[in-house]
Design an enzyme around this catalytic site. Structure first.
Site, mmCIF file in Angstrom:
data_model
loop_
_atom_site.group_PDB
_atom_site.id
_atom_site.type_symbol
_atom_site.label_atom_id
_atom_site.label_comp_id
_atom_site.label_asym_id
_atom_site.label_seq_id
_atom_site.Cartn_x
_atom_site.Cartn_y
_atom_site.Cartn_z
ATOM 1 N N ASN A 9 0.927 -1.039 0.050
ATOM 2 C CA ASN A 9 0.056 -0.160 -0.266
ATOM 3 C C ASN A 9 0.840 1.189 -0.137
ATOM 4 O O ASN A 9 0.905 1.599 0.955
ATOM 5 C CB ASN A 9 -0.957 -0.326 1.129
ATOM 6 C CG ASN A 9 -1.762 1.083 1.564
ATOM 7 O OD1 ASN A 9 -1.942 2.226 0.562
ATOM 8 N ND2 ASN A 9 -2.059 1.614 2.533
ATOM 9 N N LYS A 11 0.187 4.268 -0.446
ATOM 10 C CA LYS A 11 -0.612 5.488 0.871
ATOM 11 C C LYS A 11 -0.434 7.047 -0.358
ATOM 12 O O LYS A 11 -0.151 6.755 -2.024
ATOM 13 C CB LYS A 11 0.551 5.476 2.051
ATOM 14 C CG LYS A 11 0.126 4.343 2.710
ATOM 15 C CD LYS A 11 0.048 4.627 3.773
ATOM 16 C CE LYS A 11 -0.509 3.354 5.334
ATOM 17 N NZ LYS A 11 -0.043 3.478 6.250
ATOM 18 N N HIS A 94 -9.981 1.157 4.755
ATOM 19 C CA HIS A 94 -8.700 1.295 5.526
ATOM 20 C C HIS A 94 -8.936 2.083 6.944
ATOM 21 O O HIS A 94 -9.681 3.409 6.896
ATOM 22 C CB HIS A 94 -7.522 1.922 4.597
ATOM 23 C CG HIS A 94 -6.086 2.142 5.445
ATOM 24 N ND1 HIS A 94 -5.216 2.868 6.004
ATOM 25 C CD2 HIS A 94 -5.197 1.472 4.765
ATOM 26 C CE1 HIS A 94 -4.117 2.611 6.479
ATOM 27 N NE2 HIS A 94 -4.085 1.672 5.636
ATOM 28 N N GLU A 96 -6.984 4.653 7.826
ATOM 29 C CA GLU A 96 -6.609 5.928 6.937
ATOM 30 C C GLU A 96 -8.275 6.763 6.780
ATOM 31 O O GLU A 96 -8.318 7.711 6.517
ATOM 32 C CB GLU A 96 -5.614 6.401 6.330
ATOM 33 C CG GLU A 96 -4.305 6.252 7.178
ATOM 34 C CD GLU A 96 -3.050 5.462 6.247
ATOM 35 O OE1 GLU A 96 -3.165 5.664 5.452
ATOM 36 O OE2 GLU A 96 -2.117 4.939 7.197
ATOM 37 N N GLU A 166 -5.784 -5.754 10.362
ATOM 38 C CA GLU A 166 -4.417 -3.894 10.762
ATOM 39 C C GLU A 166 -4.941 -3.034 12.155
ATOM 40 O O GLU A 166 -5.599 -2.207 11.730
ATOM 41 C CB GLU A 166 -4.550 -2.939 9.693
ATOM 42 C CG GLU A 166 -4.800 -3.587 8.289
ATOM 43 C CD GLU A 166 -3.611 -2.449 7.374
ATOM 44 O OE1 GLU A 166 -2.800 -3.049 6.661
ATOM 45 O OE2 GLU A 166 -4.673 -1.762 7.258
ATOM 46 N N GLY A 172 2.058 2.298 10.285
ATOM 47 C CA GLY A 172 3.222 3.613 10.830
ATOM 48 C C GLY A 172 3.772 3.658 11.722
ATOM 49 O O GLY A 172 4.709 4.876 11.852
ATOM 50 N N SER A 212 2.981 -2.252 10.577
ATOM 51 C CA SER A 212 4.531 -2.478 10.899
ATOM 52 C C SER A 212 5.162 -3.508 10.166
ATOM 53 O O SER A 212 5.737 -3.957 10.943
ATOM 54 C CB SER A 212 4.933 -1.912 12.359
ATOM 55 O OG SER A 212 4.155 -0.621 12.269
HETATM 56 P P1 PGA Z 1 2.459 0.511 7.555
HETATM 57 O O1 PGA Z 1 1.151 -0.071 7.175
HETATM 58 O O2 PGA Z 1 2.664 -0.871 6.887
HETATM 59 O O3 PGA Z 1 3.132 1.250 6.801
HETATM 60 O O4 PGA Z 1 2.513 0.183 9.224
HETATM 61 C C1 PGA Z 1 0.285 -0.594 6.789
HETATM 62 C C2 PGA Z 1 -0.478 -0.234 5.611
HETATM 63 O O5 PGA Z 1 -1.544 1.270 6.215
HETATM 64 O O6 PGA Z 1 -1.305 -0.772 5.185
#
Ligand code: PGA
Length: 250
Positions: A9, A11, A94, A96, A166, A172, A212
């Site tokens: 992803n 982003k 997601h 976010e 997640e 993140g 992460s």
């Molecule tokens: P990350 O993000 O690996 O940077 O923690 C995962 C995601 O948001 O899908």
């Protein structure tokens, strides 16, 4: 045996030129179908990335879509547009977007239905906030997100689903779920999915872990019985780290 599925992803990162070279770098490292691999670039680079991946087993996904087929929805993208741009997958729900943009469960459910009926496979994200985990509400949250987000799906739609667990506190942050936390949540999701859609659908359901995931923790997570892959954010932005995670899935 469920085939492992690693998705990147990206982003709101990359430029047109870094997206192209990242896609080329990933394609160079994936020469067989041992693991399902996809990358989800920002909308403007979908066609660039799809072109760069021509002839490669690496698939392309969108990071979001609208539920309508077309219409006056400024700034949005329909499932068919993603298909036309070369996508096979779309990420829906997601954190976010759930928490950052207040997308409701009803809204997400409409997207899942529209995307699957258009022919996309949906990576449907679920996961609890830190306060919810600390309040021992993780299973209630997962239960609610699955029940509301996946209500009313046809059998055909269910077969196009991938779930990404997640935990929001792990995204993140560099704080990855422990193997016990990940396995427990994944097993719960599979059990919950079986109650909703039957044992056979739950048995073949691919459940990715996200939050992460890095080359140094991927192997430990990917060997867990109910962890069938990873949704990778930060570590998907460099071919080396993304490919190392794919190799950890073999
Ligand atoms: P990350 O993000 O690996 O940077 O923690 C995962 C995601 O948001 O899908």
């Amino acid at each position: 045996m469920r085939k492992k599925f690693i998705a990147g992803n990206w982003k709101m990162y990359t430029t047109a030129s870094t997206a192209k070279s990242l896609a080329e770098g990933v394609a160079k490292g994936i020469t067989d179908n041992a693991v399902t691999v996809a990358v989800c670039p920002p909308f403007p680079w979908l066609s660039i990335v799809a072109d760069a991946l021509q002839g490669s087993p690496v698939a392309v996904g969108g990071q979001n879509c609208h539920y309508a087929a077309e219409g006056a929805y400024t700034g949005d993208v329909s499932p068919q547009m993603l298909l036309d741009a070369g996508c096979k997958y779309v990420i829906v729900g997601h954190s976010e977007r759930r928490h950052g943009l207040n997308e409701s469960d009803l809204f997400l459910n409409r997207k899942v239905k529209a995307a699957t009926s258009a022919g996309l496979s949906v990576i449907f994200c679920v996961g609890e906030l830190l306060a919810e985990r600390e309040g021992k509400q993780t299973e209630d949250v997962l239960d609610y997100q699955l029940a509301s987000g996946l209500t009313g799906l046809s059998k055909e739609a269910v077969s196009k689903l991938v779930i990404a667990y997640e935990p929001v506190w792990a995204i993140g942050t560099g704080k990855v779920a422990t193997p016990d936390q990940a396995q427990e949540a994944h097993a719960f999701i599979r059990k919950r999915f079986a109650a909703q859609f039957g044992d056979a659908a739950a048995h073949t359901l691919v459940i990715q872990y996200g939050g992460s995931v890095k080359p140094d923790n991927a192997r430990e997570l990917l060997k867990l019985p109910d962890v069938d892959g990873a949704l990778v954010g930060g570590a998907s932005l460099k071919p080396d780290s993304f490919l190392a995670i794919v190799r950890a899935a073999v």
